[in-house]
Design an enzyme around this catalytic site. Structure first.
Site, mmCIF file in Angstrom:
data_model
loop_
_atom_site.group_PDB
_atom_site.id
_atom_site.type_symbol
_atom_site.label_atom_id
_atom_site.label_comp_id
_atom_site.label_asym_id
_atom_site.label_seq_id
_atom_site.Cartn_x
_atom_site.Cartn_y
_atom_site.Cartn_z
ATOM 1 N N ARG A 92 -18.757 -0.091 -38.613
ATOM 2 C CA ARG A 92 -17.809 0.186 -39.703
ATOM 3 C C ARG A 92 -16.370 0.267 -39.184
ATOM 4 O O ARG A 92 -15.427 -0.056 -39.900
ATOM 5 C CB ARG A 92 -18.149 1.526 -40.383
ATOM 6 C CG ARG A 92 -19.447 1.527 -41.168
ATOM 7 C CD ARG A 92 -19.535 2.776 -42.024
ATOM 8 N NE ARG A 92 -20.877 3.047 -42.504
ATOM 9 C CZ ARG A 92 -21.423 2.515 -43.600
ATOM 10 N NH1 ARG A 92 -20.735 1.655 -44.316
ATOM 11 N NH2 ARG A 92 -22.646 2.830 -43.968
ATOM 12 N N ASP A 141 -21.977 -8.933 -53.549
ATOM 13 C CA ASP A 141 -22.950 -9.933 -53.089
ATOM 14 C C ASP A 141 -23.787 -10.371 -54.288
ATOM 15 O O ASP A 141 -23.432 -11.294 -55.007
ATOM 16 C CB ASP A 141 -23.791 -9.325 -51.970
ATOM 17 C CG ASP A 141 -24.779 -10.307 -51.368
ATOM 18 O OD1 ASP A 141 -24.790 -11.469 -51.799
ATOM 19 O OD2 ASP A 141 -25.543 -9.919 -50.468
ATOM 20 N N VAL A 196 -22.064 -9.759 -43.032
ATOM 21 C CA VAL A 196 -20.862 -9.445 -42.247
ATOM 22 C C VAL A 196 -20.750 -7.936 -42.001
ATOM 23 O O VAL A 196 -21.315 -7.131 -42.747
ATOM 24 C CB VAL A 196 -19.572 -9.952 -42.940
ATOM 25 C CG1 VAL A 196 -19.510 -11.472 -42.936
ATOM 26 C CG2 VAL A 196 -19.444 -9.412 -44.366
HETATM 27 P P1 IMP Z 1 -24.724 -6.201 -54.166
HETATM 28 O O1 IMP Z 1 -25.313 -5.134 -55.056
HETATM 29 O O2 IMP Z 1 -25.759 -7.197 -53.727
HETATM 30 O O3 IMP Z 1 -23.506 -6.861 -54.759
HETATM 31 O O4 IMP Z 1 -24.324 -5.477 -52.809
HETATM 32 C C1 IMP Z 1 -23.219 -4.679 -52.710
HETATM 33 C C2 IMP Z 1 -23.303 -3.751 -51.538
HETATM 34 O O5 IMP Z 1 -24.200 -4.192 -50.531
HETATM 35 C C3 IMP Z 1 -21.945 -3.667 -50.886
HETATM 36 O O6 IMP Z 1 -21.173 -2.662 -51.453
HETATM 37 C C4 IMP Z 1 -22.292 -3.400 -49.434
HETATM 38 O O7 IMP Z 1 -22.403 -2.016 -49.214
HETATM 39 C C5 IMP Z 1 -23.628 -4.066 -49.255
HETATM 40 N N1 IMP Z 1 -23.462 -5.414 -48.659
HETATM 41 C C6 IMP Z 1 -23.497 -6.596 -49.286
HETATM 42 N N2 IMP Z 1 -23.298 -7.609 -48.429
HETATM 43 C C7 IMP Z 1 -23.105 -7.029 -47.221
HETATM 44 C C8 IMP Z 1 -22.809 -7.564 -45.905
HETATM 45 O O8 IMP Z 1 -22.677 -8.763 -45.663
HETATM 46 N N3 IMP Z 1 -22.681 -6.636 -44.915
HETATM 47 C C9 IMP Z 1 -22.790 -5.295 -45.108
HETATM 48 N N4 IMP Z 1 -23.067 -4.764 -46.304
HETATM 49 C C10 IMP Z 1 -23.210 -5.624 -47.360
#
Ligand code: IMP
Length: 192
Positions: free
Chosen positions: A176, A114, A164
């Site tokens: 999950r 994300d 999501v």
């Molecule tokens: P980032 O550090 O923002 O890239 O987030 C990564 C982590 O956040 C992922 O490995 C997920 O565990 C969680 N995450 C990000 N987007 C979502 C989502 O839409 N649903 C559920 N978990 C998410």
């Protein structure tokens, strides 16, 4: 993109973003490509980021095995979102790797990228442990991930900027076990 309908957890889903069949096909495709890229590596070390990537790890490792690629499995748990659907910006290790990864060819198995915050931190951490190479396979990627410089070599699906659940991804530790990836109905958020 269809209404999940159904009973139980399915009833909380507004829209399916990636179906079970699409996930299965994509994993086979990724495994074929990655096995071809790693023919020179007798034993790839897969590092699964718990808990979200657990379903992907289980299916992807077996798909690699069917391609004739030997793998070893490692797990790391780092905090990211907690109970809320927004990034906390805090990364800390909840469970570290069990083994030394020096000299190993590592593929990080991630559920979704994300902001890229979790991954960019993890890649620095793995580099500091002297892996021979580190690449990333992510099943899902959101648009914001494009903005940060996180080298994700293998991506399953680019999805819209929506929260999501399913196929390992949770909302407050629920959903999950859904076999597909979908968006929750707004009333689900109103319930918490
Ligand atoms: P980032 O550090 O923002 O890239 O987030 C990564 C982590 O956040 C992922 O490995 C997920 O565990 C969680 N995450 C990000 N987007 C979502 C989502 O839409 N649903 C559920 N978990 C998410």
């Amino acid at each position: 993109m269809s209404d999940a309908g159904g009973i139980g957890l399915d009833a909380d889903i507004e829209r399916v973003i990636v179906t079970e069949e699409q996930i299965r096909d994509k994993i086979e495709e990724l495994a074929r490509k990655i096995a071809a890229d790693y023919t020179h590596v007798p034993n790839v070390l897969l590092v699964c980021i718990l808990k979200g990537a657990v379903m992907f790890m289980a299916d992807f490792s077996r798909a690699l095995g069917r391609e004739g690629q030997a793998v070893e499995l490692e797990f790391i748990a780092i905090s990211s979102y907690g109970q809320h659907a927004t990034s906390s910006g805090v990364v800390r290790i909840l469970k570290d790797l069990d083994r030394d990864i020096a000299g190993r060819h590592v593929i990080v198995v991630e559920d979704i990228v994300d902001s890229g915050l979790t991954l960019s931190w993890l890649l620095k951490y793995l580099a500091s442990r002297s892996a021979a190479s580190v690449e990333v396979v992510a099943l899902l990627r959101k648009p914001d991930a494009i903005k940060v410089q996180v080298p994700v070599k293998y991506v399953g699906f680019d999805i819209p900027n929506e929260f999501v659940v399913g196929y390992g991804l949770d909302f407050g530790e629920h959903y999950r076990e859904l076999p597909y990836v979908g968006m929750l109905k707004p009333e689900v958020y109103a319930r918490v």
